[in-house]
Write an enzyme that holds these catalytic residues in place. Structure first.
Site, PDB file in Angstrom:
ATOM      1  N   ASP A  28      73.272   8.831  67.372  1.00 18.54           N
ATOM      2  CA  ASP A  28      72.341   9.940  67.596  1.00 18.54           C
ATOM      3  C   ASP A  28      72.297  10.251  69.093  1.00 18.54           C
ATOM      4  O   ASP A  28      72.256   9.347  69.932  1.00 18.54           O
ATOM      5  CB  ASP A  28      70.947   9.565  67.089  1.00 18.54           C
ATOM      6  CG  ASP A  28      70.031  10.774  66.964  1.00 18.54           C
ATOM      7  OD1 ASP A  28      69.687  11.142  65.826  1.00 18.54           O
ATOM      8  OD2 ASP A  28      69.661  11.356  68.010  1.00 18.54           O
ATOM      9  N   ILE A  29      72.282  11.521  69.423  1.00 15.04           N
ATOM     10  CA  ILE A  29      72.306  11.954  70.830  1.00 15.04           C
ATOM     11  C   ILE A  29      70.993  11.616  71.541  1.00 15.04           C
ATOM     12  O   ILE A  29      70.956  11.509  72.763  1.00 15.04           O
ATOM     13  CB  ILE A  29      72.611  13.479  70.888  1.00 15.04           C
ATOM     14  CG1 ILE A  29      73.239  13.879  72.198  1.00 15.04           C
ATOM     15  CG2 ILE A  29      71.369  14.316  70.591  1.00 15.04           C
ATOM     16  CD1 ILE A  29      73.812  15.296  72.200  1.00 15.04           C
ATOM     17  N   ASN A  85      65.213  12.708  56.312  1.00 12.09           N
ATOM     18  CA  ASN A  85      64.169  13.729  56.392  1.00 12.09           C
ATOM     19  C   ASN A  85      64.534  14.902  55.497  1.00 12.09           C
ATOM     20  O   ASN A  85      65.708  15.267  55.373  1.00 12.09           O
ATOM     21  CB  ASN A  85      64.013  14.194  57.840  1.00 12.09           C
ATOM     22  CG  ASN A  85      63.393  13.118  58.719  1.00 12.09           C
ATOM     23  OD1 ASN A  85      62.476  12.423  58.290  1.00 12.09           O
ATOM     24  ND2 ASN A  85      63.888  12.981  59.935  1.00 12.09           N
ATOM     25  N   GLN A  92      62.632  17.536  59.769  1.00 10.35           N
ATOM     26  CA  GLN A  92      64.085  17.771  59.703  1.00 10.35           C
ATOM     27  C   GLN A  92      64.477  18.907  60.646  1.00 10.35           C
ATOM     28  O   GLN A  92      63.890  19.999  60.591  1.00 10.35           O
ATOM     29  CB  GLN A  92      64.514  18.112  58.267  1.00 10.35           C
ATOM     30  CG  GLN A  92      66.033  18.288  58.136  1.00 10.35           C
ATOM     31  CD  GLN A  92      66.490  18.580  56.703  1.00 10.35           C
ATOM     32  OE1 GLN A  92      65.660  18.720  55.790  1.00 10.35           O
ATOM     33  NE2 GLN A  92      67.790  18.699  56.521  1.00 10.35           N
ATOM     34  N   HIS A  98      71.699  14.028  56.300  1.00 14.17           N
ATOM     35  CA  HIS A  98      72.082  12.875  57.118  1.00 14.17           C
ATOM     36  C   HIS A  98      71.106  11.744  56.904  1.00 14.17           C
ATOM     37  O   HIS A  98      69.913  11.965  56.678  1.00 14.17           O
ATOM     38  CB  HIS A  98      72.150  13.244  58.605  1.00 14.17           C
ATOM     39  CG  HIS A  98      70.908  13.907  59.138  1.00 14.17           C
ATOM     40  ND1 HIS A  98      70.640  15.236  58.924  1.00 14.17           N
ATOM     41  CD2 HIS A  98      69.869  13.419  59.869  1.00 14.17           C
ATOM     42  CE1 HIS A  98      69.479  15.541  59.500  1.00 14.17           C
ATOM     43  NE2 HIS A  98      68.988  14.455  60.069  1.00 14.17           N
TER      44      HIS A  98
END
Ligand code: 5GP
Ligand code: ZN
Length: 111
Positions: A28-29, A85, A92, A98
């Site tokens: 995840d960024i 989510n 979300q 995802h």
């Protein structure tokens, strides 16, 4: 089509931790935990609520992949959380199914 489709197509770079024919997992960024991985189907599905009997294997496959990655990254014994989510109240932000895989610290449960 969407940012995760672009990552799956290699058009946007990502730190991949797992890939097979149908799925991709990457960091995840904006990580919320020391380990924060996103597992996606390469096929664009918007919502968990789009899952029905015809495609429910997708979510099972994602869980198996989460377990594999947890082992690979050494959080299988310390524990981890998976989150999907769905829709506005969940927060979300990316409308491509995802699974978040979170671990590496003791987490609290908040809403
Ligand atoms: P959601 O809130 O939709 O369940 O989670 C979307 C997640 O995707 C967020 O945790 C966000 O940090 C992550 N994210 C959004 N855009 C990108 C991106 O371009 N690359 C990566 N690696 N993660 C992203
Ligand atoms: Zn997509």
């Amino acid at each position: 089509m969407c940012v995760f489709c672009d990552i799956a197509a290699g058009k946007i770079p990502a730190q991949k931790v797992y890939e097979d024919e149908n799925y991709l997992a990457f960091r995840d960024i904006n990580p919320k935990a020391p380990v924060h991985i996103l597992i996606i189907p390469k096929k664009h599905i918007e919502y968990l609520s789009d899952i029905d009997n015809s495609n429910k294997g997708t979510v099972a496959d994602m869980a198996v992949i989460a377990n594999k990655i947890a082992k690979k990254l050494g959080i299988d014994k310390s524990g981890y959380r998976v989150v999907i989510n769905n829709g506005p109240d969940s927060g979300q932000e990316v409308f491509h199914l995802h699974m978040h895989l979170l671990g590496g610290k003791r987490m609290s449960f908040t809403t």
